[in-house]
Design an enzyme around this catalytic site. Sequence first.
Site, PDB file in Angstrom:
ATOM      1  N   ASP A  92       3.702   4.260   6.097  1.00 61.14           N
ATOM      2  CA  ASP A  92       3.060   4.115   7.408  1.00 61.14           C
ATOM      3  C   ASP A  92       4.026   3.845   8.544  1.00 61.14           C
ATOM      4  OD1 ASP A  92       3.614   1.418   6.359  1.00 61.14           O
ATOM      5  OD2 ASP A  92       2.609   0.761   8.194  1.00 61.14           O
ATOM      6  N   ARG A 101       0.803  -1.192   0.000  1.00 60.05           N
ATOM      7  CA  ARG A 101       0.000   0.000   0.000  1.00 60.05           C
ATOM      8  C   ARG A 101       0.854   1.267   0.000  1.00 60.05           C
ATOM      9  NH1 ARG A 101      -3.403  -1.970   5.038  1.00 60.05           N
ATOM     10  NH2 ARG A 101      -1.861  -3.616   4.990  1.00 60.05           N
ATOM     11  N   THR A 134      13.095  -6.832  -1.091  1.00 65.03           N
ATOM     12  CA  THR A 134      11.734  -6.901  -1.634  1.00 65.03           C
ATOM     13  C   THR A 134      11.764  -6.704  -3.143  1.00 65.03           C
ATOM     14  OG1 THR A 134      10.924  -5.947   0.438  1.00 65.03           O
ATOM     15  CG2 THR A 134       9.394  -5.951  -1.426  1.00 65.03           C
ATOM     16  N   ASP A 189      15.045  -0.236   0.617  1.00 68.60           N
ATOM     17  CA  ASP A 189      15.860  -0.226   1.825  1.00 68.60           C
ATOM     18  C   ASP A 189      16.982  -1.262   1.631  1.00 68.60           C
ATOM     19  OD1 ASP A 189      16.441   0.346   4.538  1.00 68.60           O
ATOM     20  OD2 ASP A 189      15.126  -1.197   5.266  1.00 68.60           O
ATOM     21  N   GLY A 197      16.750  -3.704  -0.284  1.00 67.25           N
ATOM     22  CA  GLY A 197      16.648  -4.088  -1.692  1.00 67.25           C
ATOM     23  C   GLY A 197      16.068  -5.483  -1.880  1.00 67.25           C
TER      24      GLY A 197
HETATM   25  P1  IMP Z   1      13.569  -3.776   1.639  1.00 60.51           P
HETATM   26  O1  IMP Z   1      13.118  -5.129   1.176  1.00 60.51           O
HETATM   27  O2  IMP Z   1      14.498  -3.865   2.825  1.00 60.51           O
HETATM   28  O3  IMP Z   1      14.160  -2.931   0.535  1.00 60.51           O
HETATM   29  O4  IMP Z   1      12.306  -3.074   2.254  1.00 60.51           O
HETATM   30  C1  IMP Z   1      11.505  -2.262   1.566  1.00 60.51           C
HETATM   31  C2  IMP Z   1      10.189  -2.100   2.306  1.00 60.51           C
HETATM   32  O5  IMP Z   1      10.392  -1.899   3.724  1.00 60.51           O
HETATM   33  C3  IMP Z   1       9.486  -0.848   1.817  1.00 60.51           C
HETATM   34  O6  IMP Z   1       8.599  -1.152   0.774  1.00 60.51           O
HETATM   35  C4  IMP Z   1       8.746  -0.401   3.048  1.00 60.51           C
HETATM   36  O7  IMP Z   1       7.479  -1.030   3.093  1.00 60.51           O
HETATM   37  C5  IMP Z   1       9.549  -0.904   4.214  1.00 60.51           C
HETATM   38  N1  IMP Z   1      10.347   0.194   4.785  1.00 60.51           N
HETATM   39  C6  IMP Z   1      11.679   0.354   4.724  1.00 60.51           C
HETATM   40  N2  IMP Z   1      12.073   1.452   5.368  1.00 60.51           N
HETATM   41  C7  IMP Z   1      10.942   2.035   5.837  1.00 60.51           C
HETATM   42  C8  IMP Z   1      10.694   3.248   6.595  1.00 60.51           C
HETATM   43  O8  IMP Z   1      11.599   4.024   6.949  1.00 60.51           O
HETATM   44  N3  IMP Z   1       9.386   3.509   6.874  1.00 60.51           N
HETATM   45  C9  IMP Z   1       8.381   2.679   6.496  1.00 60.51           C
HETATM   46  N4  IMP Z   1       8.559   1.565   5.787  1.00 60.51           N
HETATM   47  C10 IMP Z   1       9.839   1.233   5.467  1.00 60.51           C
END
Ligand code: IMP
Length: 185
Positions: free
Chosen positions: A162, A45, A110, A106, A108
């Site tokens: 969020d 979302r 996901t 973040d 990477g």
């Molecule tokens: P990754 O797989 O570590 O890159 O995480 C990415 C996902 O983590 C994003 O789509 C967000 O949903 C969540 N995320 C990462 N950092 C934040 C933050 O500072 N605030 C809220 N959600 C975050």
Amino acid sequence: MQKYTDFIDEVLVDQPGIEKRVRELGEQISRDYAGQDLLVVCLLRGGLTFTADLTRWISVEHELDCMSLSSYGTGHYSSSGNVRVNLDLMTNIEGRNVLLVEDIVDSGRTMAHVLMMLKTRDPKSVRICVLLDKKMRREVEVNVDYVGFDVPDKYVFGYGIDIDEHFRHLPFIATADLEKYQKPE
Ligand code: IMP
Ligand code: MG
């Protein structure tokens, strides 16, 4: 329920700043996809607010679809990279130019997972557009094509993003002081 003013650290990007950058991104995307097929995919979302504003600046004829993913088996506010698909695309992406629109990259993990998954469906191309990039947190290399803003390694919220499903509606992007934040019951 706390008010955001109880735990806000600082506003990183205000409303006019977001509007200006989103418009620039939309115009750039319009130039890059001129005369080409385009399917915009909103990652729900967190990417919802950004996608809604961004597509209004994409002047190239395009379709819109959504996907919802969640990371699981993880601690607080970090991603483990184990990604579950809650809602899949309705559109067949074979031979299509796909533009993924996400709130934050973040670690990477996901994005890397989504890319791998979508590439098995034989799209013509897949590009990534993210509102916020936490570059210093990267654990897995992901090629991000369009970035709204680079942000520091702090918890951010607002403009679709969020904290425990709250505060997505705020029209600015801010950092939270998690020491002051209390999780709702
Ligand atoms: P990754 O797989 O570590 O890159 O995480 C990415 C996902 O983590 C994003 O789509 C967000 O949903 C969540 N995320 C990462 N950092 C934040 C933050 O500072 N605030 C809220 N959600 C975050
Ligand atoms: Mg997300």
